[in-house]
Structure formats: structure tokens, C-alpha cells
Design a protein around this motif. Structure first.
Motif, PDB file in Angstrom:
ATOM      1  N   ILE A 171       5.851  -5.237  -3.089  1.00 54.95           N
ATOM      2  CA  ILE A 171       7.252  -4.834  -2.975  1.00 54.95           C
ATOM      3  C   ILE A 171       8.073  -5.473  -4.083  1.00 54.95           C
ATOM      4  O   ILE A 171       8.919  -4.826  -4.709  1.00 54.95           O
ATOM      5  CB  ILE A 171       7.797  -5.207  -1.580  1.00 54.95           C
ATOM      6  N   ASP A 172       7.821  -6.747  -4.344  1.00 50.88           N
ATOM      7  CA  ASP A 172       8.523  -7.416  -5.443  1.00 50.88           C
ATOM      8  C   ASP A 172       8.215  -6.736  -6.769  1.00 50.88           C
ATOM      9  O   ASP A 172       9.090  -6.540  -7.615  1.00 50.88           O
ATOM     10  CB  ASP A 172       8.128  -8.893  -5.517  1.00 50.88           C
ATOM     11  N   HIS A 173       6.937  -6.373  -6.943  1.00 49.61           N
ATOM     12  CA  HIS A 173       6.510  -5.755  -8.197  1.00 49.61           C
ATOM     13  C   HIS A 173       7.207  -4.404  -8.411  1.00 49.61           C
ATOM     14  O   HIS A 173       7.631  -4.075  -9.513  1.00 49.61           O
ATOM     15  CB  HIS A 173       4.995  -5.569  -8.171  1.00 49.61           C
ATOM     16  N   ILE A 174       7.326  -3.630  -7.370  1.00 49.87           N
ATOM     17  CA  ILE A 174       7.964  -2.327  -7.471  1.00 49.87           C
ATOM     18  C   ILE A 174       9.478  -2.464  -7.597  1.00 49.87           C
ATOM     19  O   ILE A 174      10.166  -1.611  -8.133  1.00 49.87           O
ATOM     20  CB  ILE A 174       7.597  -1.451  -6.252  1.00 49.87           C
ATOM     21  N   GLY A 175      10.007  -3.596  -7.165  1.00 45.20           N
ATOM     22  CA  GLY A 175      11.436  -3.810  -7.274  1.00 45.20           C
ATOM     23  C   GLY A 175      12.207  -3.182  -6.134  1.00 45.20           C
ATOM     24  O   GLY A 175      13.369  -2.812  -6.278  1.00 45.20           O
ATOM     25  N   SER A 176      11.552  -3.054  -4.964  1.00 44.13           N
ATOM     26  CA  SER A 176      12.183  -2.425  -3.812  1.00 44.13           C
ATOM     27  C   SER A 176      12.633  -3.492  -2.821  1.00 44.13           C
ATOM     28  O   SER A 176      12.890  -4.626  -3.199  1.00 44.13           O
ATOM     29  CB  SER A 176      11.187  -1.453  -3.170  1.00 44.13           C
ATOM     30  N   VAL A 177      12.700  -3.132  -1.559  1.00 41.30           N
ATOM     31  CA  VAL A 177      13.122  -4.046  -0.500  1.00 41.30           C
ATOM     32  C   VAL A 177      11.998  -4.998  -0.164  1.00 41.30           C
ATOM     33  O   VAL A 177      10.845  -4.602  -0.102  1.00 41.30           O
ATOM     34  CB  VAL A 177      13.497  -3.243   0.766  1.00 41.30           C
ATOM     35  N   THR A 178      12.290  -6.278   0.039  1.00 42.42           N
ATOM     36  CA  THR A 178      11.279  -7.234   0.442  1.00 42.42           C
ATOM     37  C   THR A 178      11.399  -7.523   1.928  1.00 42.42           C
ATOM     38  O   THR A 178      12.474  -7.467   2.503  1.00 42.42           O
ATOM     39  CB  THR A 178      11.420  -8.560  -0.324  1.00 42.42           C
ATOM     40  N   ALA A 179      10.272  -7.793   2.529  1.00 43.41           N
ATOM     41  CA  ALA A 179      10.273  -8.186   3.936  1.00 43.41           C
ATOM     42  C   ALA A 179       9.240  -9.273   4.111  1.00 43.41           C
ATOM     43  O   ALA A 179       8.310  -9.378   3.322  1.00 43.41           O
ATOM     44  CB  ALA A 179       9.936  -6.991   4.825  1.00 43.41           C
ATOM     45  N   LYS A 180       9.396 -10.073   5.080  1.00 36.98           N
ATOM     46  CA  LYS A 180       8.515 -11.229   5.250  1.00 36.98           C
ATOM     47  C   LYS A 180       7.857 -11.202   6.618  1.00 36.98           C
ATOM     48  O   LYS A 180       8.521 -11.018   7.618  1.00 36.98           O
ATOM     49  CB  LYS A 180       9.307 -12.520   5.099  1.00 36.98           C
ATOM     50  N   ILE A 181       6.547 -11.384   6.672  1.00 33.90           N
ATOM     51  CA  ILE A 181       5.836 -11.561   7.924  1.00 33.90           C
ATOM     52  C   ILE A 181       5.550 -13.052   8.070  1.00 33.90           C
ATOM     53  O   ILE A 181       4.947 -13.663   7.194  1.00 33.90           O
ATOM     54  CB  ILE A 181       4.511 -10.774   7.934  1.00 33.90           C
ATOM     55  N   GLN A 182       6.027 -13.665   9.136  1.00 28.28           N
ATOM     56  CA  GLN A 182       5.925 -15.103   9.312  1.00 28.28           C
ATOM     57  C   GLN A 182       4.469 -15.530   9.425  1.00 28.28           C
ATOM     58  O   GLN A 182       3.581 -14.742   9.745  1.00 28.28           O
ATOM     59  CB  GLN A 182       6.700 -15.529  10.561  1.00 28.28           C
ATOM     60  N   ASP A 183       4.220 -16.836   9.206  1.00 30.45           N
ATOM     61  CA  ASP A 183       2.862 -17.342   9.195  1.00 30.45           C
ATOM     62  C   ASP A 183       2.122 -17.059  10.505  1.00 30.45           C
ATOM     63  O   ASP A 183       0.909 -16.904  10.526  1.00 30.45           O
ATOM     64  CB  ASP A 183       2.867 -18.854   8.935  1.00 30.45           C
ATOM     65  N   ASN A 184       2.844 -17.049  11.648  1.00 34.38           N
ATOM     66  CA  ASN A 184       2.158 -16.809  12.915  1.00 34.38           C
ATOM     67  C   ASN A 184       1.930 -15.324  13.171  1.00 34.38           C
ATOM     68  O   ASN A 184       1.469 -14.941  14.236  1.00 34.38           O
ATOM     69  CB  ASN A 184       2.949 -17.419  14.071  1.00 34.38           C
ATOM     70  N   GLY A 185       2.293 -14.482  12.196  1.00 32.10           N
ATOM     71  CA  GLY A 185       2.029 -13.057  12.305  1.00 32.10           C
ATOM     72  C   GLY A 185       3.163 -12.269  12.915  1.00 32.10           C
ATOM     73  O   GLY A 185       3.129 -11.048  12.950  1.00 32.10           O
ATOM     74  N   GLN A 186       4.223 -12.925  13.453  1.00 30.58           N
ATOM     75  CA  GLN A 186       5.349 -12.201  14.020  1.00 30.58           C
ATOM     76  C   GLN A 186       6.134 -11.533  12.895  1.00 30.58           C
ATOM     77  O   GLN A 186       6.429 -12.141  11.886  1.00 30.58           O
ATOM     78  CB  GLN A 186       6.259 -13.168  14.788  1.00 30.58           C
ATOM     79  N   ALA A 187       6.505 -10.277  13.090  1.00 35.73           N
ATOM     80  CA  ALA A 187       7.277  -9.556  12.069  1.00 35.73           C
ATOM     81  C   ALA A 187       8.663 -10.175  11.962  1.00 35.73           C
ATOM     82  O   ALA A 187       9.368 -10.320  12.939  1.00 35.73           O
ATOM     83  CB  ALA A 187       7.383  -8.082  12.435  1.00 35.73           C
ATOM     84  N   ALA A 188       9.032 -10.565  10.758  1.00 34.85           N
ATOM     85  CA  ALA A 188      10.343 -11.179  10.554  1.00 34.85           C
ATOM     86  C   ALA A 188      11.401 -10.108  10.403  1.00 34.85           C
ATOM     87  O   ALA A 188      11.099  -8.929  10.235  1.00 34.85           O
ATOM     88  CB  ALA A 188      10.313 -12.061   9.310  1.00 34.85           C
ATOM     89  N   GLU A 189      12.631 -10.539  10.457  1.00 36.27           N
ATOM     90  CA  GLU A 189      13.741  -9.625  10.262  1.00 36.27           C
ATOM     91  C   GLU A 189      13.691  -9.084   8.842  1.00 36.27           C
ATOM     92  O   GLU A 189      13.383  -9.803   7.914  1.00 36.27           O
ATOM     93  CB  GLU A 189      15.044 -10.403  10.449  1.00 36.27           C
TER      94      GLU A 189
END
Length: 637
Positions: free
Chosen positions: A289-307
Motif C-alpha cells: 500500500i505504501d509502495h502504491i501510494g494509496s491508503v495505509t492500514a495496520k493489522i496489530q501484532d495480535n492479529g486484530q484488525a486496527a482502525e
């Protein structure tokens, strides 16, 4: 004194396959194209080339690494390693001089003040799984960097500068001896690493593949869908294809957790069943996502989908003086014709010398001689792939163009005999009539050839013989199945790509508009030579470049019997009449504008003057397909 090639030879001893040197450009960020590049060599066949590359690395402005393992395919992938002769570690601050005698490395080198790396030669080969486990146990036992033990690990190369530091300290090989370790003994003696259980609790939190595909539908390209549906992964390609798929999904607007949900069940998931599978996939998704230059999102270390987070880019406009502070000049591969790393066409009607010009271009770049005897070319390795002419014709054309450039010929002796001589370049590679097709398998192979031989120019002749079930008049098919894959190949390899293509029968607009197929072809090109025959053995080449506005050139080919002697003809206002004399059957105003380089008004004015002098006449009209036909002019008999 041992050197880098000696160290590599110890690690790769007794093995056949592919080895890698990796190059990092410290002047670029991780997001930039060309930041990281793997150089592939066949071992041991290319040992000399490896040595040459290592010699050049000593004074390189880039960081150069090497991988201690030998791979079965031309990609640095976990699945492509079978037997391994060594263990290795990024020691970081663990001083190799202070290691226990029984764990004394076979080789150690200092990467920077207070930091080291090391390699241990084994007295027998072991499989990749055993090596991975032993390497991890050894790393933990001696206190080395815990992230430096995996199969695809690269290490710094001795005798090369370390650009991580301002003073660029040289990586220094401290010793290389014949000491070996017994892997069976290590299995018994090295402490076990505390077992890490695979955390599968996160899997349910990632959207399932079918749900995501329904959500995005047509936004996901047909090529991406083919990769998702694939049932077999070619050995050595999973890393590259996984990254390509992740980027395609990022282009479609998928969030990081959705990318993970789509790629996880595919055959390209190289992290399957690893304890860190979700962490690795999530990290790759965010990078895509960073490479494409679009929206970034983060999946937390415990696997829960982050905001979901929207990336805010802190950008300020630059003053011209600042913008131009680090000026990047145009880099021509062939002066005023083709830039380095550009894609484009040599196009024209049948019998417009397209393939002849392609061969001249190939030999000019391979030898660093002038294209058509006029345009300076920088010397690079070249790959010419042709699927049209039989081998005898190709050999004859190569010989005739080569003779023109002084690469072969003969000399008469005083006794009437003659001697043939050859000085053919060894960096022009040719593939002729082998069924090359622009599809996934062939492009994988093409990329391997490019990387292995450091190819900077690829010529594909002709396009219409290389498309696989593609309707050339459907822009989507042409773009997704031919043009985009070729540009992605260029992006990964930085090689220029020249495609030879035909003009539509009866077309008369001139230039790119005449090319057979979709208008997508015209939009894709970054450089081009579009050819029009204007007389017996005479063509006008419309030059296109994103670097500059270039005037058409006229090329006098003449009669080709035993020699290839093209000449660039300069035609001016004073001899418009002479130009018409040489144009068999006459010419339209548009053709005369291209041929002479004059403006339309100037051509119209001179034609009226010649007509008033009873020297030229109108000779009917020529249809261009749609629209009004053009008036033809010819010399009056």
C-alpha cells in the motif's frame, strides 16, 4: 590474502544452481524503484562474472551483499534451496574473536567498527529445514542478531564500502580458514530455542477471500484474478508473484487486512504454516500500500484488525532553485532517439525495414557504435527476440549490418586469395523462433535472462506474433495482458524495451496513429520510430520521445544486395522538387511535410509555385480510410 570471491566459493562449493549478489542504493528510499536489486548468476558456470562483479563492487557507490546459499531457480526464495554447506550469522556486536573455540567461525569479517558477520563451513551438506533450525539455534547461542539466520539472508561483501555510515568504512575480511563443524554434533550440543507456537487466533479476524473479491469486483484486474486462482506455483517465483499480487490489490484500493485475506489462501503465500505468517503477510500488505501510494492500514501484532488510517502526506511546494538543486540530466541510450529504460515501438507498414532498423539498433547498442551511422549509442548488453524471419535470413541480416559496423569482413591477399575476419560482440544475445509469447511463464524467463546477463535493451520482433489470445483492438486486453506486464518488467529490471509492430493496412495518417490495434499502444509508448515508405528504398521516420520534441528524419536505404548502407538524408526547401522526383507514384502534402521537415504552409506555397511553372501536377486522391481523401502530387511528365 583471501578475498570476497574466495569466501563465496567456500559457501557455494560443490553445488550447481543460482547465486545472488544484492545491491542497495543508499541514495533512494525503500519506496523508490531501484532501491534494491538482486543480480543473478549461474554457478559455477558464471564464476568469472561473479568475480568481475565483486571487483567492481569494491569502488561502488552502492551497498553490495551476497547470499551464502545456492538456489535451484533464478529467484531468492525459501522453496528453491535443497542442500546447504554452511551456517552463518549477522553477529552484530558479538565479537568473533571471543567465541568459544568449538564455535570458531570458518570466516569472519568486520562490517563496521564494532560489528561483525561470520560463516561456519560444515563437513557435510544438510537439508534446508535442518540448516534453518541449526542456524537459528547457533544465532541464539552466541548472542547474534536474531533476525539474521533465515534461508534467504544476505550478508555484507568483504572489500566493499559500507554506506550506512558517513565515512563509508570498508568491510574487512578478518580470516578465512579450513575449519569445519559437524552438524550432527551441533544438533546434540546447541541449546534448543524456546518453541514458539503458531498463533492462529488472528485468522478469523481477517476477511475471507470470497467476501473481499465480491466487494471489489471489477476493480481487481483480470491478471490479479488469474494469480489468485492459480493452483500451482513455479519453483522460485513465489516471492516475486506474491509481491506483484499484493501491489495489484493495493492498486484496486484494498485495505491491508483485505489484502491478507485474499493472498493468504493462494499458492503464492510463502509464509504458510510459519509461526509469524500473519505478521509477515500484514507487513507485506502495508508495504504494498505504501509502495502504491494509496491508503495505509495496520493489522496489530495480535492479529486484530486496527482502525483504518488515512495517510497524510506532508508535502510543501519547492522553489525552482530547490527543485533543480540535484539536476538529473536526460540519459540517452541512443542520442536523440531512445532514453535508458524507456519502452516504445519501431512501427511501419510491411517492407518498411522495421526489422532491419531493429537489428541495426541492437548491434549499435551492443557495440557502442552509431545507430544508422548517425546517432551515438552507449554500449550495453542487448537481447534480441524475433519470431518472424527464419534463421538464414536473420544470420544474413546480422552479417550485413555487422559488416557495415566493421565487425566482420575480408581482406584480399597479394596472391589473389582473401581472408575472412570476425569481431562479433559477445554481449548481443539472440532468441529466434522459439515460440516466445508475452505471458506469465515467458516473462518470468525473460526477467531471469535480463538479470543474469545484465541486459539493458530488449527488442521484441514482432508484437503480432507474440500476443497470446489477445484481441489487439480491445484496449483493456492489450493494456492488461501485454502493455502493463511489459512495463512492470521494465520497472523491475530497468531494461529498455523496443517492440516492433505493424501499421494498419491502408492507413495514411502517419506515425503512431497508424499502428495496428488499440489506441492503447499509442498511449503506452515513451519512445518510438514510426516509419513511412515515401519512395523506392526511402523512408521517413517520425521520432517520438518524452525527453524532447524531435523532427522526422529521412533515411535512404537504397538497394540491399550485399551491403547495408543507410544514410540520413537532409532535405530542405530548395529541393522539394527533387524530393517529389524520388517519390514513385507521387506524395500527399502530409508525406512531403514529414519528408522535408518543412511546415505545411511552406509545402503548399512551393507546390503552387511549381504548379504555376508547369513542373508538378495533381494526380488524383489517396484515401486515408475515414475522412476526406488527400490530394496526391507528382512530377509532371
Amino acid at each position: 590474502m583471501p578475498n570476497a570471491i574466495d569466501l563465496c566459493s567456500v559457501a557455494w562449493a560443490g553445488q550447481d544452481g543460482y547465486v545472488f549478489l544484492s545491491v542497495r542504493d543508499p541514495s533512494k528510499s525503500k519506496k523508490d524503484s531501484g532501491y534494491w536489486r538482486d543480480l543473478t548468476f549461474k554457478w559455477p558456470e558464471n564464476k568469472y562474472e561473479v568475480g568481475e562483479a565483486l571487483d567492481k563492487a569494491k569502488s561502488s557507490k552502492k551497498d553490495v551483499y551476497w547470499c551464502p546459499n545456492v538456489f535451484s531457480g533464478p529467484h531468492r526464495d525459501n522453496d528453491a534451496v535443497e542442500n546447504i554447506n554452511v551456517l552463518y550469522a549477522d553477529l552484530d556486536e558479538a565479537d568473533p574473536h571471543k567465541l568459544p573455540k568449538e564455535l570458531k567461525p570458518t570466516a569472519a569479517w568486520r562490517t563496521s567498527p564494532g560489528r561483525w558477520q561470520a560463516l561456519w563451513q560444515l563437513d557435510r551438506a544438510i537439508d534446508a529445514t535442518t540448516q534453518s533450525q541449526l542456524n537459528q539455534r547457533l544465532t541464539y547461542a552466541i548472542g547474534a542478531d536474531k533476525g539474521g539466520w533465515d534461508i534467504t539472508q544476505v550478508l555484507r561483501t568483504p572489500d566493499t564500502p559500507n554506506h550506512k555510515y558517513p565515512d563509508n568504512p570498508k568491510v574487512k575480511l578478518l580470516w578465512l580458514n579450513g575449519h569445519t563443524l559437524n552438524p550432527v554434533k551441533l544438533i546434540d550440543e546447541l541449546p534448543e530455542v524456546e518453541s514458539i507456537q503458531i498463533d492462529r487466533t488472528a485468522v478469523a479476524e481477517v476477511p475471507d477471500q470470497a467476501t473481499v473479491l465480491r466487494k471489489y469486483g471489477k476493480k481487481i484486474t483480470a491478471h490479479a484474478k488469474r494469480l489468485i486462482k492459480a493452483r500451482r506455483a513455479k519453483v522460485g517465483t513465489r516471492s516475486e508473484v506474491l509481491w506483484e499480487l499484493e501491489c495489484l490489490l493495493a492498486e484496486a484500493g484494498l485495505k491491508a487486512d483485505e489484502i491478507v485475506g485474499v493472498v493468504r489462501p493462494t499458492v503464492w503465500n510463502k509464509f504458510a504454516d510459519r509461526h509469524d505468517e500473519m505478521r509477515q503477510l500484514s507487513g507485506e500488505a502495508r508495504k504494498a500500500i505504501d509502495h502504491i501510494g494509496s491508503v495505509t492500514a495496520k493489522i496489530q501484532d495480535n492479529g486484530q484488525a486496527a482502525e483504518e488510517l488515512e495517510e497524510v502526506i506532508d508535502v510543501e511546494p519547492l522553489a525552482w532553485t530547490t527543485f533543480d538543486a540535484e539536476h538529473e540530466p536526460v540519459r540517452w541510450m541512443v542520442a536523440e532517439l531512445w532514453g535508458e529504460g524507456e519502452v516504445g515501438f519501431i512501427s511501419g507498414h510491411p517492407k518498411s525495414y522495421k526489422s532491419w532498423l531493429a537489428i541495426d539498433l541492437a548491434i549499435s547498442v551492443a557495440t557502442g557504435t552509431r545507430f544508422l551511422g548517425s546517432f551515438a549509442a552507449h554500449k550495453h548488453n542487448v537481447l534480441l527476440i524475433q519470431e518472424e524471419d527464419p534463421k538464414p535470413i536473420m544470420q544474413e541480416r546480422l552479417a550485413m549490418v555487422g559488416a557495415r559496423k566493421g565487425l566482420l569482413g575480408y581482406e584480399m591477399n597479394d596472391d589473389g586469395t582473401f581472408e575472412m575476419w570476425y569481431n562479433l560482440p559477445d554481449n548481443l544475445y539472440i532468441i529466434s523462433n522459439q515460440g516466445f509469447t508475452i505471458n506469465e511463464d515467458w516473462l518470468d524467463q525473460l526477467e531471469a535472462w535480463i538479470m543474469k546477463r545484465d541486459i539493458k535493451l530488449v527488442i521484441l520482433d514482432p508484437l503480432m506474433m507474440m500476443g497470446e489470445d489477445v484481441d489487439e483492438f480491445k484496449a483493456f486486453e492489450v493494456m492488461s495482458q501485454i502493455l502493463k506486464p511489459l512495463k512492470r518488467l521494465r520497472a523491475r529490471t530497468q531494461a529498455a524495451i523496443v517492440v516492433v509492430h505493424h501499421h494498419t493496412k491502408g492507413a495514411g495518417q502517419g506515425g503512431a496513429k497508424d499502428m495496428y490495434g488499440s489506441v492503447a499502444l499509442w498511449a503506452w509508448e515513451e519512445a518510438a520510430l514510426h516509419l513511412n515508405v515515401v519512395g523506392m528504398g526511402t523512408i521517413v521516420a517520425e521520432r517520438f520521445s518524452k525527453h524532447a520534441l524531435l523532427k522526422p528524419i529521412t533515411i535512404e536505404i537504397g538497394e540491399i544486395k550485399e551491403t547495408w548502407e543507410p544514410q540520413i538524408v537532409k532535405v530542405g526547401a530548395a529541393n522539394l522538387y527533387d524530393a517529389l522526383v524520388g517519390m514513385e507514384g507521387g506524395a500527399t502534402v502530409e508525406q512531403l511535410v514529414s519528408y522535408t521537415g518543412l511546415g505545411r504552409e511552406a509545402v503548399d506555397r512551393q507546390l503552387k509555385q511549381l504548379e504555376s511553372e508547369d513542373k508538378v501536377e495533381r494526380a488524383g486522391k489517396r484515401s486515408k480510410g475515414q475522412g476526406r481523401p488527400s490530394v496526391m502530387w507528382r512530377v509532371k511528365a
